[in-house]
Write an enzyme that holds these catalytic residues in place. Structure first.
Site, PDB file in Angstrom:
ATOM      1  N   ARG A 100      14.817   5.832  46.802  1.00  0.00           N
ATOM      2  CA  ARG A 100      16.183   6.666  46.689  1.00  0.00           C
ATOM      3  C   ARG A 100      16.204   8.075  47.401  1.00  0.00           C
ATOM      4  O   ARG A 100      17.242   8.205  47.951  1.00  0.00           O
ATOM      5  CB  ARG A 100      16.567   7.232  45.222  1.00  0.00           C
ATOM      6  CG  ARG A 100      17.094   6.170  44.232  1.00  0.00           C
ATOM      7  CD  ARG A 100      16.858   6.445  42.814  1.00  0.00           C
ATOM      8  NE  ARG A 100      17.871   7.403  42.146  1.00  0.00           N
ATOM      9  CZ  ARG A 100      17.546   8.281  41.395  1.00  0.00           C
ATOM     10  NH1 ARG A 100      16.341   8.052  40.802  1.00  0.00           N
ATOM     11  NH2 ARG A 100      18.145   9.314  41.189  1.00  0.00           N
TER      12      ARG A 100
ATOM     13  N   ARG B  25      13.029  14.272  34.535  1.00  0.00           N
ATOM     14  CA  ARG B  25      14.198  14.077  33.672  1.00  0.00           C
ATOM     15  C   ARG B  25      14.231  13.253  32.425  1.00  0.00           C
ATOM     16  O   ARG B  25      13.590  12.181  32.523  1.00  0.00           O
ATOM     17  CB  ARG B  25      15.340  13.547  34.836  1.00  0.00           C
ATOM     18  CG  ARG B  25      16.669  13.448  34.069  1.00  0.00           C
ATOM     19  CD  ARG B  25      17.661  13.577  35.377  1.00  0.00           C
ATOM     20  NE  ARG B  25      17.437  12.450  36.433  1.00  0.00           N
ATOM     21  CZ  ARG B  25      18.285  12.341  37.381  1.00  0.00           C
ATOM     22  NH1 ARG B  25      19.093  13.253  37.744  1.00  0.00           N
ATOM     23  NH2 ARG B  25      18.051  11.308  38.572  1.00  0.00           N
TER      24      ARG B  25
ATOM     25  N   ARG C 287      15.781   7.491  32.800  1.00  0.00           N
ATOM     26  CA  ARG C 287      16.631   6.426  33.603  1.00  0.00           C
ATOM     27  C   ARG C 287      15.596   5.510  34.320  1.00  0.00           C
ATOM     28  O   ARG C 287      14.707   5.932  34.926  1.00  0.00           O
ATOM     29  CB  ARG C 287      17.343   7.228  34.476  1.00  0.00           C
ATOM     30  CG  ARG C 287      18.940   7.762  34.119  1.00  0.00           C
ATOM     31  CD  ARG C 287      19.496   8.892  34.991  1.00  0.00           C
ATOM     32  NE  ARG C 287      19.573   8.064  36.429  1.00  0.00           N
ATOM     33  CZ  ARG C 287      20.183   8.683  37.098  1.00  0.00           C
ATOM     34  NH1 ARG C 287      20.632  10.090  37.202  1.00  0.00           N
ATOM     35  NH2 ARG C 287      20.259   8.413  38.515  1.00  0.00           N
TER      36      ARG C 287
ATOM     37  N   LYS D  99      22.753  18.528  40.610  1.00  0.00           N
ATOM     38  CA  LYS D  99      24.329  18.296  40.628  1.00  0.00           C
ATOM     39  C   LYS D  99      24.899  18.036  39.194  1.00  0.00           C
ATOM     40  O   LYS D  99      25.949  18.807  38.999  1.00  0.00           O
ATOM     41  CB  LYS D  99      24.589  17.138  41.585  1.00  0.00           C
ATOM     42  CG  LYS D  99      24.182  17.262  42.924  1.00  0.00           C
ATOM     43  CD  LYS D  99      24.471  15.901  43.974  1.00  0.00           C
ATOM     44  CE  LYS D  99      23.758  14.772  43.576  1.00  0.00           C
ATOM     45  NZ  LYS D  99      22.369  14.507  43.611  1.00  0.00           N
TER      46      LYS D  99
ATOM     47  N   ARG E 189      28.968   9.679  49.550  1.00  0.00           N
ATOM     48  CA  ARG E 189      27.524   9.553  49.618  1.00  0.00           C
ATOM     49  C   ARG E 189      27.087   9.014  50.975  1.00  0.00           C
ATOM     50  O   ARG E 189      26.101   8.845  51.337  1.00  0.00           O
ATOM     51  CB  ARG E 189      26.948   8.962  48.623  1.00  0.00           C
ATOM     52  CG  ARG E 189      25.693   9.247  47.786  1.00  0.00           C
ATOM     53  CD  ARG E 189      25.350   8.440  46.746  1.00  0.00           C
ATOM     54  NE  ARG E 189      24.172   8.555  45.855  1.00  0.00           N
ATOM     55  CZ  ARG E 189      24.083   9.247  44.783  1.00  0.00           C
ATOM     56  NH1 ARG E 189      25.210   9.641  44.249  1.00  0.00           N
ATOM     57  NH2 ARG E 189      22.947   9.296  44.193  1.00  0.00           N
TER      58      ARG E 189
HETATM   59  P1  ADP Z   1      21.113  15.353  40.109  1.00  0.00           P
HETATM   60  O1  ADP Z   1      22.334  15.330  39.163  1.00  0.00           O
HETATM   61  O2  ADP Z   1      21.434  16.151  41.141  1.00  0.00           O
HETATM   62  O3  ADP Z   1      20.407  14.173  40.341  1.00  0.00           O
HETATM   63  P2  ADP Z   1      20.164  16.556  37.682  1.00  0.00           P
HETATM   64  O4  ADP Z   1      21.176  17.760  37.434  1.00  0.00           O
HETATM   65  O5  ADP Z   1      20.144  15.393  36.661  1.00  0.00           O
HETATM   66  O6  ADP Z   1      20.305  16.292  39.244  1.00  0.00           O
HETATM   67  O7  ADP Z   1      18.782  17.203  37.518  1.00  0.00           O
HETATM   68  C1  ADP Z   1      17.534  16.578  37.746  1.00  0.00           C
HETATM   69  C2  ADP Z   1      16.514  17.257  36.838  1.00  0.00           C
HETATM   70  O8  ADP Z   1      16.002  18.545  37.127  1.00  0.00           O
HETATM   71  C3  ADP Z   1      16.876  16.941  35.222  1.00  0.00           C
HETATM   72  O9  ADP Z   1      15.776  16.975  34.725  1.00  0.00           O
HETATM   73  C4  ADP Z   1      17.043  18.594  35.218  1.00  0.00           C
HETATM   74  O10 ADP Z   1      17.110  19.158  33.781  1.00  0.00           O
HETATM   75  C5  ADP Z   1      16.217  19.440  36.078  1.00  0.00           C
HETATM   76  N1  ADP Z   1      16.868  20.683  36.772  1.00  0.00           N
HETATM   77  C6  ADP Z   1      18.342  20.728  37.198  1.00  0.00           C
HETATM   78  N2  ADP Z   1      18.470  22.094  37.631  1.00  0.00           N
HETATM   79  C7  ADP Z   1      17.195  22.672  37.725  1.00  0.00           C
HETATM   80  C8  ADP Z   1      16.789  23.945  38.008  1.00  0.00           C
HETATM   81  N3  ADP Z   1      17.544  24.703  38.743  1.00  0.00           N
HETATM   82  N4  ADP Z   1      15.409  24.291  37.872  1.00  0.00           N
HETATM   83  C9  ADP Z   1      14.458  23.442  37.529  1.00  0.00           C
HETATM   84  N5  ADP Z   1      14.800  21.964  36.767  1.00  0.00           N
HETATM   85  C10 ADP Z   1      16.296  21.697  36.760  1.00  0.00           C
HETATM   86  P1  ADP Z   2      21.030  11.064  41.523  1.00  0.00           P
HETATM   87  O1  ADP Z   2      21.962  12.228  41.593  1.00  0.00           O
HETATM   88  O2  ADP Z   2      20.241  11.317  40.704  1.00  0.00           O
HETATM   89  O3  ADP Z   2      20.911  10.330  42.791  1.00  0.00           O
HETATM   90  P2  ADP Z   2      23.423   9.354  40.578  1.00  0.00           P
HETATM   91  O4  ADP Z   2      23.806   9.553  39.335  1.00  0.00           O
HETATM   92  O5  ADP Z   2      24.511  10.545  41.368  1.00  0.00           O
HETATM   93  O6  ADP Z   2      22.128   9.967  40.821  1.00  0.00           O
HETATM   94  O7  ADP Z   2      23.652   7.848  41.098  1.00  0.00           O
HETATM   95  C1  ADP Z   2      22.778   6.883  40.629  1.00  0.00           C
HETATM   96  C2  ADP Z   2      22.952   5.730  41.232  1.00  0.00           C
HETATM   97  O8  ADP Z   2      24.370   5.422  41.480  1.00  0.00           O
HETATM   98  C3  ADP Z   2      22.503   5.758  42.856  1.00  0.00           C
HETATM   99  O9  ADP Z   2      21.084   5.549  43.237  1.00  0.00           O
HETATM  100  C4  ADP Z   2      23.384   4.617  43.359  1.00  0.00           C
HETATM  101  O10 ADP Z   2      22.978   3.237  43.460  1.00  0.00           O
HETATM  102  C5  ADP Z   2      24.811   4.705  42.497  1.00  0.00           C
HETATM  103  N1  ADP Z   2      25.833   5.505  43.157  1.00  0.00           N
HETATM  104  C6  ADP Z   2      26.347   6.924  42.475  1.00  0.00           C
HETATM  105  N2  ADP Z   2      27.331   7.221  43.296  1.00  0.00           N
HETATM  106  C7  ADP Z   2      27.247   6.573  44.608  1.00  0.00           C
HETATM  107  C8  ADP Z   2      28.326   6.446  45.710  1.00  0.00           C
HETATM  108  N3  ADP Z   2      28.944   7.552  45.902  1.00  0.00           N
HETATM  109  N4  ADP Z   2      27.941   5.500  46.373  1.00  0.00           N
HETATM  110  C9  ADP Z   2      27.103   4.377  46.463  1.00  0.00           C
HETATM  111  N5  ADP Z   2      26.385   4.362  45.305  1.00  0.00           N
HETATM  112  C10 ADP Z   2      26.732   5.184  44.231  1.00  0.00           C
END
Ligand code: ADP
Ligand code: ADP
Ligand code: ZN
Length: 209
Positions: A166, A123, A155, A13, A84
């Site tokens: 998660r 990541r 992270r 995302k 979420r």
């Molecule tokens: P999210 O915001 O949904 O948690 P991220 O964009 O941070 O996900 O991506 C999670 C990890 O996967 C990061 O290390 C990113 O560089 C990697 N990643 C993102 N898109 C892809 C893809 N299409 N294929 C492989 N790795 C990816």
């Molecule tokens: P990822 O895409 O890797 O799950 P995010 O960066 O979107 O991570 O979110 C990290 C953390 O921030 C979540 O695990 C949660 O604790 C909190 N968080 C983010 N967005 C929300 C939301 N809309 N509602 C509740 N908690 C949230």
């Protein structure tokens, strides 16, 4: 254009949001990034994030609400990591209605459990907001950000013991949104297992400006 990015942790995302914002000049709203900022000053948020739990809905809504009354959201936005829970989606509807704003589509970037684990484990992030993956999207120099030269770190909610929590929080609390937005006729399925540029293609094809 107003869009939502939905998907499990690690789906891509944040990665796609950056590309969409660059190409289509919309406002990027990432609640995860907002909470990581807030975490420095608020212990309760820090504890929730570190344990992989969600921040309570009321707190999330209060934080997000402020943005929708601002004029700059009117040029179009991309919500990343919000809503979420179904409760957050319902509250969002109320806010949007009162501001006469409509969501154009919800992109559901899906990946399987195994891939989510691999992506999160690999990541690495920089304090400037750039994000990498040790094998799929490595920086030019190990441990160093291509954008600003900063040090890349993991992270603390990406560590192995928190990741499974998660993912189960996602299954229970966030996944019901797939049905919710599908019923609303807004859901667009995106195959998140493809590489970064293919995923971007799938999304940008559906974006109307
Ligand atoms: P999210 O915001 O949904 O948690 P991220 O964009 O941070 O996900 O991506 C999670 C990890 O996967 C990061 O290390 C990113 O560089 C990697 N990643 C993102 N898109 C892809 C893809 N299409 N294929 C492989 N790795 C990816
Ligand atoms: P990822 O895409 O890797 O799950 P995010 O960066 O979107 O991570 O979110 C990290 C953390 O921030 C979540 O695990 C949660 O604790 C909190 N968080 C983010 N967005 C929300 C939301 N809309 N509602 C509740 N908690 C949230
Ligand atoms: Zn950087």
């Amino acid at each position: 254009m107003n869009y939502i990015l939905l998907g499990p942790p690690g789906a891509g995302k944040g990665t796609q949001a950056k590309k969409i914002v660059e190409r289509f000049s919309v406002v990027h709203l990432s609640t995860g990034e907002m909470f990581r900022e807030a975490k420095r000053s608020e212990r309760i948020i820090s504890e929730l994030l570190t344990s992989g739990q969600l921040v309570p809905d009321a707190l999330v809504i209060d934080m997000v609400k402020k943005y929708f009354v601002k004029d700059y959201m009117k040029k179009g936005f991309l919500l990343d990591g919000f809503p979420r829970t179904v409760r957050q989606a319902e509250k969002l509807n109320v806010i949007l209605k009162s501001e006469s704003i409509k969501i154009d589509a919800v992109f559901f970037i899906d990946i399987c459990f195994e891939e989510a684990i691999k992506r999160i484990a690999g990541r690495r992030v920089c304090s400037c907001g750039a994000s990498y993956h040790i094998t799929a999207l490595p920086p030019k120099e190990v441990g160093k950000c291509d954008v600003c030269g900063g040090r890349l770190v993991q992270r603390n909610d990406d560590r192995e013991d928190t990741v499974r929590d998660r993912l189960s929080v996602y299954e229970k609390q966030t996944k019901p949104l797939v049905e919710y937005y599908s019923k609303a006729g807004l859901l667009i399925d995106i195959d998140g297992l493809k590489d970064e540029s293919n995923v971007f293609e799938q999304i940008s094809r559906k974006i109307k400006i």
